[in-house]
Scaffold this active site. Structure first.
Site, PDB file in Angstrom:
ATOM      1  N   HIS A   1      -8.194   9.803   3.482  1.00 18.94           N
ATOM      2  CA  HIS A   1      -7.642   9.118   4.446  1.00 18.94           C
ATOM      3  C   HIS A   1      -7.750   9.427   5.995  1.00 18.94           C
ATOM      4  O   HIS A   1      -7.751  10.582   6.368  1.00 18.94           O
ATOM      5  CB  HIS A   1      -5.937   8.968   4.120  1.00 18.94           C
ATOM      6  CG  HIS A   1      -5.474   8.201   3.034  1.00 18.94           C
ATOM      7  ND1 HIS A   1      -5.051   8.790   2.056  1.00 18.94           N
ATOM      8  CD2 HIS A   1      -5.641   7.028   2.638  1.00 18.94           C
ATOM      9  CE1 HIS A   1      -4.696   7.958   1.032  1.00 18.94           C
ATOM     10  NE2 HIS A   1      -5.191   6.770   1.580  1.00 18.94           N
TER      11      HIS A   1
ATOM     12  N   ASP B   1       1.008  -1.235   0.108  1.00 17.85           N
ATOM     13  CA  ASP B   1      -0.002   0.087   0.096  1.00 17.85           C
ATOM     14  C   ASP B   1       0.805   1.303   0.018  1.00 17.85           C
ATOM     15  O   ASP B   1       1.850   1.219   0.799  1.00 17.85           O
ATOM     16  CB  ASP B   1      -0.976  -0.042   1.263  1.00 17.85           C
ATOM     17  CG  ASP B   1      -1.909   0.868   1.401  1.00 17.85           C
ATOM     18  OD1 ASP B   1      -2.560   1.315   0.185  1.00 17.85           O
ATOM     19  OD2 ASP B   1      -2.300   1.257   2.384  1.00 17.85           O
TER      20      ASP B   1
ATOM     21  N   ASP C   1      -8.885   0.962   6.160  1.00 16.75           N
ATOM     22  CA  ASP C   1      -7.817   0.565   7.277  1.00 16.75           C
ATOM     23  C   ASP C   1      -8.617   1.184   8.412  1.00 16.75           C
ATOM     24  O   ASP C   1      -8.705   0.276   9.580  1.00 16.75           O
ATOM     25  CB  ASP C   1      -6.496   1.273   6.942  1.00 16.75           C
ATOM     26  CG  ASP C   1      -5.349   1.020   7.912  1.00 16.75           C
ATOM     27  OD1 ASP C   1      -5.774   0.265   8.974  1.00 16.75           O
ATOM     28  OD2 ASP C   1      -4.530   1.668   7.741  1.00 16.75           O
TER      29      ASP C   1
ATOM     30  N   HIS D   1      -9.242   4.795  -2.518  1.00 15.28           N
ATOM     31  CA  HIS D   1      -8.595   4.861  -1.272  1.00 15.28           C
ATOM     32  C   HIS D   1      -9.421   5.620  -0.020  1.00 15.28           C
ATOM     33  O   HIS D   1     -10.476   6.025  -0.326  1.00 15.28           O
ATOM     34  CB  HIS D   1      -7.097   5.562  -1.100  1.00 15.28           C
ATOM     35  CG  HIS D   1      -6.004   4.589  -1.990  1.00 15.28           C
ATOM     36  ND1 HIS D   1      -5.000   4.359  -1.110  1.00 15.28           N
ATOM     37  CD2 HIS D   1      -5.845   4.060  -3.161  1.00 15.28           C
ATOM     38  CE1 HIS D   1      -4.250   3.672  -1.970  1.00 15.28           C
ATOM     39  NE2 HIS D   1      -4.692   3.426  -3.175  1.00 15.28           N
TER      40      HIS D   1
HETATM   41  P1  13P Z   1      -9.105   4.436   5.474  1.00 11.94           P
HETATM   42  O1  13P Z   1      -8.246   5.617   6.300  1.00 11.94           O
HETATM   43  O2  13P Z   1     -10.363   5.490   4.981  1.00 11.94           O
HETATM   44  O3  13P Z   1      -9.424   3.585   6.158  1.00 11.94           O
HETATM   45  O4  13P Z   1      -8.214   4.282   3.986  1.00 11.94           O
HETATM   46  C1  13P Z   1      -7.424   3.482   4.158  1.00 11.94           C
HETATM   47  C2  13P Z   1      -6.426   3.418   2.781  1.00 11.94           C
HETATM   48  O5  13P Z   1      -6.571   4.052   1.906  1.00 11.94           O
HETATM   49  C3  13P Z   1      -5.158   2.536   2.737  1.00 11.94           C
HETATM   50  O6  13P Z   1      -4.416   2.733   1.481  1.00 11.94           O
HETATM   51  O1  G3H Z   2      -3.744   4.948   3.614  1.00 13.38           O
HETATM   52  C1  G3H Z   2      -2.877   4.772   4.594  1.00 13.38           C
HETATM   53  C2  G3H Z   2      -3.013   3.554   5.487  1.00 13.38           C
HETATM   54  O2  G3H Z   2      -4.302   3.730   6.364  1.00 13.38           O
HETATM   55  C3  G3H Z   2      -1.792   3.186   6.211  1.00 13.38           C
HETATM   56  O3  G3H Z   2      -1.805   3.798   7.373  1.00 13.38           O
HETATM   57  O4  G3H Z   2       0.573   4.222   6.941  1.00 13.38           O
HETATM   58  O5  G3H Z   2      -0.472   4.457   9.361  1.00 13.38           O
HETATM   59  O6  G3H Z   2       0.000   2.285   8.335  1.00 13.38           O
HETATM   60  P1  G3H Z   2      -0.415   3.657   8.046  1.00 13.38           P
HETATM   61 ZN    ZN Z   3      -4.635   4.912   0.944  1.00 14.66          ZN
END
Ligand code: 13P
Ligand code: G3H
Ligand code: ZN
Length: 311
Positions: free
Chosen positions: A180, A82, A258, A213
């Site tokens: 996000h 990701d 996420d 996303h």
């Molecule tokens: P959320 O923060 O809305 O769960 O999005 C997660 C995401 O886009 C990970 O790449």
């Molecule tokens: O898009 C981002 C995801 O939610 C990942 O979050 O980088 O804190 O693991 P993180």
């Molecule tokens: Zn993302």
């Protein structure tokens, strides 16, 4: 079953009018919760690791946790990087068995985004790995990078054909109003996926898999549980699930979630410890955290993704 790429998953999802859930994994309980739900509902699933996840858990642990998950299930599972920041991180994941990577050069100028993404695509394809690239910028927080609302930019439909043709990417992440993190919108705001922009993109790229996303919905019941049990989350709302479902019926083949899993897991743990202040065995409270992860994924597969029975 072994790990698969997303090629077949997306082909079927596109023609079937549903999407595959891409859930972020950081530890064993999260992997188990996601895969148990997907397995019970016979849904394909994408498990994805961010740079933060790899730093926290180490890539090798995540890879082997995912391998353990596929040994104990028989659904198609893809392991995806990701928000890969550059060629080297993508190469590292490709070389260590990820079946899909994202190169996220969306903050770079158009031509530079194309150049970086193309380089990753060429390497990935030579190893049988697929690539998601991004055009447009989402608001919100990912890793430690915060994009202010006024710096976010919708994807320009007039750029998508050139971007996909020149990079050779296998799927395209676009910015159409999602964001996000757990603090996406304030209560009273009216979050909106710009389905009109999505439609314009689909018109120009018929049959091509689109990725969303920032698609957590921030379930208020978990926010409430956290705050009633010692938490201090601010008020926020997420993306309405009916809008995500609508996007999934169109060309959106991958929906990233996420934050909702984080909220669910934390709610389960906080509630457990509030009810049982004498407990100190992590297996006791993590069981409740994992159960919430599973319940959320179950709910998403049926109500948002429509991928149940598609494995
Ligand atoms: P959320 O923060 O809305 O769960 O999005 C997660 C995401 O886009 C990970 O790449
Ligand atoms: O898009 C981002 C995801 O939610 C990942 O979050 O980088 O804190 O693991 P993180
Ligand atoms: Zn993302």
């Amino acid at each position: 079953m072994s790990l698969v790429t997303t090629t077949e998953m997306f082909k079927k999802a596109y023609s079937g009018g549903y999407a595959i859930g891409a859930f972020n994994v950081n530890n064993m309980e999260i992997v188990q919760g996601i895969v148990e739900a997907a397995n019970e509902l016979r849904s394909p699933v994408i498990l994805q690791a961010s740079a933060g996840a790899r730093k926290y858990a180490q890539s090798a642990y995540l890879k082997h946790l995912v391998e353990a998950a596929i040994e104990t299930s028989d659904i198609p599972v893809a392991l995806h990087l990701d928000h890969g920041a550059d060629f080297d991180v993508c190469k590292d994941c490709i070389d260590t068995g990820f079946t899909s990577v994202m190169i996220d050069a969306s903050s770079k100028p158009f031509e530079e985004n194309i150049k970086i993404s193309k380089e990753v695509v060429e390497y990935a394809h030579s190893k049988g790995v697929v690539v998601e690239a991004e055009l447009g910028t989402l608001a919100g927080v990912e890793d430690d990078v915060k994009v202010a609302d006024d710096k976010a930019q919708y994807t320009d439909p007039d750029q998508v054909v050139e971007f996909v043709d020149k990079t050779g990417c296998d799927s395209l992440a676009i910015a159409v109003g999602t964001s996000h993190g757990a603090y996406k919108f304030k209560p009273g705001q009216n979050p909106k996926i710009r389905l009109d922009i999505l439609d314009e993109i689909v018109e120009r790229l018929p049959g091509f898999p689109i990725v969303l996303h920032g698609s957590s919905s921030v379930p208020q019941e978990y926010v409430k549980i956290i705050n009633e049990n010692g938490g201090a989350l601010k008020d926020a709302i997420g993306i309405p699930e009916d809008q995500l479902r609508e996007a999934a019926k169109r060309a959106v083949c991958k929906i990233n979630i996420d934050s909702d899993l984080r909220l669910g897991m934390t709610a389960g743990i906080r509630q457990h410890l509030a009810l049982h202040p004498d407990h100190f065995d992590p297996r006791q409270y993590l069981t409740d955290g994992r159960a919430n992860v599973k319940a959320i994924v179950h709910h998403k597969i049926i109500n948002v993704l429509g991928s149940d029975g598609k494995a």
